[in-house]
Each structure stands twice: as structure tokens, then as C-alpha cells.
Scaffold this motif. Sequence first.
Motif, PDB file in Angstrom:
ATOM      1  N   THR A 221       0.825  -1.211   0.000  1.00 13.79           N
ATOM      2  CA  THR A 221       0.000   0.000   0.000  1.00 13.79           C
ATOM      3  C   THR A 221       0.859   1.260   0.000  1.00 13.79           C
ATOM      4  O   THR A 221       0.649   2.167  -0.808  1.00 13.79           O
ATOM      5  CB  THR A 221      -0.927   0.021   1.227  1.00 13.79           C
ATOM      6  OG1 THR A 221      -1.696  -1.179   1.228  1.00 13.79           O
ATOM      7  CG2 THR A 221      -1.867   1.194   1.190  1.00 13.79           C
ATOM      8  N   SER A 222       1.817   1.293   0.879  1.00 11.99           N
ATOM      9  CA  SER A 222       2.615   2.518   0.979  1.00 11.99           C
ATOM     10  C   SER A 222       3.454   2.730  -0.274  1.00 11.99           C
ATOM     11  O   SER A 222       3.642   3.863  -0.719  1.00 11.99           O
ATOM     12  CB  SER A 222       3.504   2.481   2.224  1.00 11.99           C
ATOM     13  OG  SER A 222       4.403   1.410   2.138  1.00 11.99           O
ATOM     14  N   TYR A 223       3.918   1.622  -0.863  1.00  8.73           N
ATOM     15  CA  TYR A 223       4.704   1.771  -2.086  1.00  8.73           C
ATOM     16  C   TYR A 223       3.842   2.348  -3.213  1.00  8.73           C
ATOM     17  O   TYR A 223       4.256   3.277  -3.911  1.00  8.73           O
ATOM     18  CB  TYR A 223       5.308   0.438  -2.529  1.00  8.73           C
ATOM     19  CG  TYR A 223       6.158   0.581  -3.773  1.00  8.73           C
ATOM     20  CD1 TYR A 223       7.511   0.898  -3.679  1.00  8.73           C
ATOM     21  CD2 TYR A 223       5.602   0.438  -5.039  1.00  8.73           C
ATOM     22  CE1 TYR A 223       8.291   1.062  -4.813  1.00  8.73           C
ATOM     23  CE2 TYR A 223       6.362   0.606  -6.189  1.00  8.73           C
ATOM     24  CZ  TYR A 223       7.717   0.914  -6.063  1.00  8.73           C
ATOM     25  OH  TYR A 223       8.479   1.076  -7.196  1.00  8.73           O
ATOM     26  N   ILE A 224       2.660   1.783  -3.382  1.00  9.63           N
ATOM     27  CA  ILE A 224       1.799   2.235  -4.474  1.00  9.63           C
ATOM     28  C   ILE A 224       1.344   3.670  -4.247  1.00  9.63           C
ATOM     29  O   ILE A 224       1.256   4.475  -5.182  1.00  9.63           O
ATOM     30  CB  ILE A 224       0.592   1.285  -4.643  1.00  9.63           C
ATOM     31  CG1 ILE A 224       1.074  -0.057  -5.208  1.00  9.63           C
ATOM     32  CG2 ILE A 224      -0.455   1.885  -5.558  1.00  9.63           C
ATOM     33  CD1 ILE A 224       0.004  -1.108  -5.342  1.00  9.63           C
ATOM     34  N   GLN A 225       1.069   3.997  -3.014  1.00 12.27           N
ATOM     35  CA  GLN A 225       0.653   5.379  -2.734  1.00 12.27           C
ATOM     36  C   GLN A 225       1.773   6.362  -3.045  1.00 12.27           C
ATOM     37  O   GLN A 225       1.534   7.493  -3.446  1.00 12.27           O
ATOM     38  CB  GLN A 225       0.206   5.492  -1.277  1.00 12.27           C
ATOM     39  CG  GLN A 225      -1.220   4.967  -1.072  1.00 12.27           C
ATOM     40  CD  GLN A 225      -1.604   4.871   0.395  1.00 12.27           C
ATOM     41  OE1 GLN A 225      -0.758   5.041   1.283  1.00 12.27           O
ATOM     42  NE2 GLN A 225      -2.868   4.577   0.654  1.00 12.27           N
ATOM     43  N   LYS A 226       2.994   5.905  -2.855  1.00 12.39           N
ATOM     44  CA  LYS A 226       4.148   6.766  -3.099  1.00 12.39           C
ATOM     45  C   LYS A 226       4.511   6.826  -4.573  1.00 12.39           C
ATOM     46  O   LYS A 226       4.714   7.889  -5.147  1.00 12.39           O
ATOM     47  CB  LYS A 226       5.348   6.234  -2.305  1.00 12.39           C
ATOM     48  CG  LYS A 226       5.884   7.195  -1.258  1.00 12.39           C
ATOM     49  CD  LYS A 226       7.080   6.563  -0.564  1.00 12.39           C
ATOM     50  CE  LYS A 226       7.681   7.466   0.489  1.00 12.39           C
ATOM     51  NZ  LYS A 226       8.767   6.795   1.235  1.00 12.39           N
ATOM     52  N   TYR A 227       4.607   5.656  -5.173  1.00 13.37           N
ATOM     53  CA  TYR A 227       5.172   5.590  -6.529  1.00 13.37           C
ATOM     54  C   TYR A 227       4.185   5.123  -7.594  1.00 13.37           C
ATOM     55  O   TYR A 227       4.519   5.081  -8.770  1.00 13.37           O
ATOM     56  CB  TYR A 227       6.390   4.655  -6.533  1.00 13.37           C
ATOM     57  CG  TYR A 227       7.436   5.011  -5.516  1.00 13.37           C
ATOM     58  CD1 TYR A 227       8.263   6.120  -5.709  1.00 13.37           C
ATOM     59  CD2 TYR A 227       7.599   4.262  -4.352  1.00 13.37           C
ATOM     60  CE1 TYR A 227       9.235   6.452  -4.767  1.00 13.37           C
ATOM     61  CE2 TYR A 227       8.566   4.588  -3.412  1.00 13.37           C
ATOM     62  CZ  TYR A 227       9.379   5.680  -3.620  1.00 13.37           C
ATOM     63  OH  TYR A 227      10.329   6.013  -2.702  1.00 13.37           O
ATOM     64  N   GLY A 228       3.017   4.729  -7.208  1.00  8.30           N
ATOM     65  CA  GLY A 228       2.072   4.207  -8.185  1.00  8.30           C
ATOM     66  C   GLY A 228       2.433   2.787  -8.598  1.00  8.30           C
ATOM     67  O   GLY A 228       3.289   2.154  -7.976  1.00  8.30           O
ATOM     68  N   HIS A 229       1.756   2.338  -9.655  1.00 11.32           N
ATOM     69  CA  HIS A 229       2.051   0.966 -10.109  1.00 11.32           C
ATOM     70  C   HIS A 229       2.164   0.918 -11.618  1.00 11.32           C
ATOM     71  O   HIS A 229       1.383   0.294 -12.314  1.00 11.32           O
ATOM     72  CB  HIS A 229       0.996  -0.021  -9.611  1.00 11.32           C
ATOM     73  CG  HIS A 229      -0.414   0.402  -9.862  1.00 11.32           C
ATOM     74  ND1 HIS A 229      -0.999   0.352 -11.102  1.00 11.32           N
ATOM     75  CD2 HIS A 229      -1.350   0.931  -9.027  1.00 11.32           C
ATOM     76  CE1 HIS A 229      -2.246   0.784 -11.010  1.00 11.32           C
ATOM     77  NE2 HIS A 229      -2.484   1.143  -9.768  1.00 11.32           N
ATOM     78  N   SER A 230       3.184   1.576 -12.102  1.00 11.98           N
ATOM     79  CA  SER A 230       3.367   1.620 -13.552  1.00 11.98           C
ATOM     80  C   SER A 230       3.852   0.283 -14.094  1.00 11.98           C
ATOM     81  O   SER A 230       3.613  -0.050 -15.245  1.00 11.98           O
ATOM     82  CB  SER A 230       4.361   2.718 -13.914  1.00 11.98           C
ATOM     83  OG  SER A 230       5.572   2.536 -13.212  1.00 11.98           O
ATOM     84  N   ASN A 231       4.509  -0.472 -13.278  1.00 15.41           N
ATOM     85  CA  ASN A 231       5.039  -1.757 -13.735  1.00 15.41           C
ATOM     86  C   ASN A 231       4.877  -2.800 -12.635  1.00 15.41           C
ATOM     87  O   ASN A 231       5.664  -2.876 -11.694  1.00 15.41           O
ATOM     88  CB  ASN A 231       6.519  -1.606 -14.111  1.00 15.41           C
ATOM     89  CG  ASN A 231       7.070  -2.870 -14.746  1.00 15.41           C
ATOM     90  OD1 ASN A 231       6.533  -3.957 -14.585  1.00 15.41           O
ATOM     91  ND2 ASN A 231       8.156  -2.723 -15.477  1.00 15.41           N
ATOM     92  N   TRP A 232       3.850  -3.603 -12.783  1.00 18.60           N
ATOM     93  CA  TRP A 232       3.549  -4.585 -11.740  1.00 18.60           C
ATOM     94  C   TRP A 232       4.665  -5.601 -11.590  1.00 18.60           C
ATOM     95  O   TRP A 232       4.944  -6.086 -10.498  1.00 18.60           O
ATOM     96  CB  TRP A 232       2.246  -5.296 -12.051  1.00 18.60           C
ATOM     97  CG  TRP A 232       1.027  -4.486 -11.775  1.00 18.60           C
ATOM     98  CD1 TRP A 232       0.147  -3.988 -12.682  1.00 18.60           C
ATOM     99  CD2 TRP A 232       0.557  -4.059 -10.496  1.00 18.60           C
ATOM    100  NE1 TRP A 232      -0.845  -3.293 -12.060  1.00 18.60           N
ATOM    101  CE2 TRP A 232      -0.623  -3.309 -10.715  1.00 18.60           C
ATOM    102  CE3 TRP A 232       1.021  -4.213  -9.183  1.00 18.60           C
ATOM    103  CZ2 TRP A 232      -1.359  -2.740  -9.672  1.00 18.60           C
ATOM    104  CZ3 TRP A 232       0.295  -3.647  -8.143  1.00 18.60           C
ATOM    105  CH2 TRP A 232      -0.875  -2.924  -8.398  1.00 18.60           C
TER     106      TRP A 232
END
Length: 268
Positions: free
Chosen positions: A26-37
Amino acid sequence: MVRAPCCAKMGLNRGPWTLEEDQILTSYIQKYGHSNWRALPKLAGLLRCGKSCRLRWINYLKPEIKRGNFSREEEDAIINLHELLGNKWSAIAAKLPGRTDNEIKNVWHTHLKKRLLKQKKNQGGGNYSPQQFSSVQECSVSATANTSETESTESQSDTALSPQPSSSGSGAVSSVSSDNLIAATASNYVEILPEEEFSVLIDEAFWSAPEEEESGEYSQFDPQINSLDFSVLNPDEGMDGGGGFPRIDEGMDFWYDLFVQAGGIEGL
DNA sequence: AACTGGGTCAACCGCAACAGA
DNA sequence: TTCTGTTGCGGTTGACCCAGT
């Protein structure tokens, strides 16, 4: 039953997610998004495959996910949308903000399918009569050379209930939609009715509270979709097609194909 | 209290579609 | 045009829960 692991890379965590993993993701996606799963788990420091991360995020961690039981209205919406779209869970989910395709699929298989069968028994047919979808089945089967004849009895009964074949014949839907549609009776209508117009018509038929949608709220779905007035699309009344435009209750394959041809839910 | 069978749901898998090189 | 990598979708699985015995 032994299956190959989801990722070729071994040593990755599988099974239920821990609270810690959830927090990291969660914290990663909130910070950097999910451009490359695929790269995400490595970057975030998770011992999971990208696919698993994506699924966890989409089905559980996304902030807008609505948890809790489905309301009667939502259930009715699912039933009606399923009747129209078949097992297009993502398309159905797109019409139910906060609900995921996985969740809807589960609800369908655990509750709604049984409810419909019960209704069917009680009403001696109900609104999910096999005849209604026979043409879709035939179409799908004929267009799918590799449709297995050795499906289990359960999956056969599922197919009888569902307008679409199981994934064992994966690709059937897409293989049916475009070419067959052109070859079939619908060709004129797709050309006559621009995507945008079709989308608007379908959307208006589905949703009756656009102001709610603007505010991002889930609009009230009319459970009586069977009674929708699709005569607005009737070629006899404006469009020079002739030849008997199918009614909603007699040409579900046509409607489904038309829907797909119009770009599916993305086009709506 | 222990067992069992059915229901539920999160997670996994395979495949198709899509995008970019 | 073809190949390769990635994403998204739908079907299926299996662990867990709970009611009934």
C-alpha cells in the motif's frame, strides 16, 4: 492436484497476505504508483510476484474498495448485468463502483446463481430460461473448434446457466464477437449506430441518476432491466434496417455481440 | 467436545489481448 | 510483420469458517 507455480522464480511468498506485506504494498503504491507490476515487488521489497501484488491491490487494498455485504440492489444489478453481459465480471464490476470483479464473481457463484435457480424452479422458468441463451451457446460452440466435449457435468450445467462458455474454450467470446457479428444480422446496426450513441443509449437505460455518477457515487440500478425499452434502437423507427430488430428477451447473443462490438464497457 | 460437510472468499493459474521494440 | 514482455480477465482451487449432528 499439482500446479506449476505462478512465477517461474521460486522462493516467492504465496498464499494469504500478511498485514506487513499489505502495508508495504500500500505505501509503495501510494508513493510511486504501479506503472510496472512486474517490477513492483522487487522495488517495494516484497517476496511476491507482480501478478499477486496486482491482484491484492485491486481486490483488497485499493482505497475505494467497498467492503461488506452486497445490498439487494447490488445483487439485482449483478443479476441483470450478468443476464446482459454474461460472465464479463470486470464489465459488471465497472458498473458497481467499489466492487471488484473477483468479489462479484464470488457472489454470483455462491449466492446469486442459486437464487436464480430457486426462482426458476418456483416460477417454472423464471427470467433465466436456458432458451434465452441457447443461441449464444450455439454461436460460441460453433465458433470454438477446441471446445471440450469432456467437460464435467457441473461445468455443463454452469454453461447451461451462463451465456458464455467456460475458460476451457477461452477466446470463444472474442472470436465470436467481431466477425460473426458482421456476418450476422447485426451488421447494419453497428454501422448505423455510432459507438457514442450506442453507449449513451445503453448507459441511459442502465442508470437513471446521472447526477450521482458525477459525484462518484454508485447510481441506483434499475432491477427491472428486462423491462427496458430498447425500442429506441428499433430500425423500424428511424433506422432503415428492417428485418426485425431483436427484442431484449429474444436475442441475447445479438445484444451481447452488439455490446462487445461497441467497445464493451469501456465504450460506455 | 469432536467431527463433518457445505459455504465462503482470497488467491492462484492459464490464456488472450495489448503494447512496444 | 514478428517477437517479446506485460497486463487484465475469467475459471478454479483450497484454506478457513460455521452450523448441524
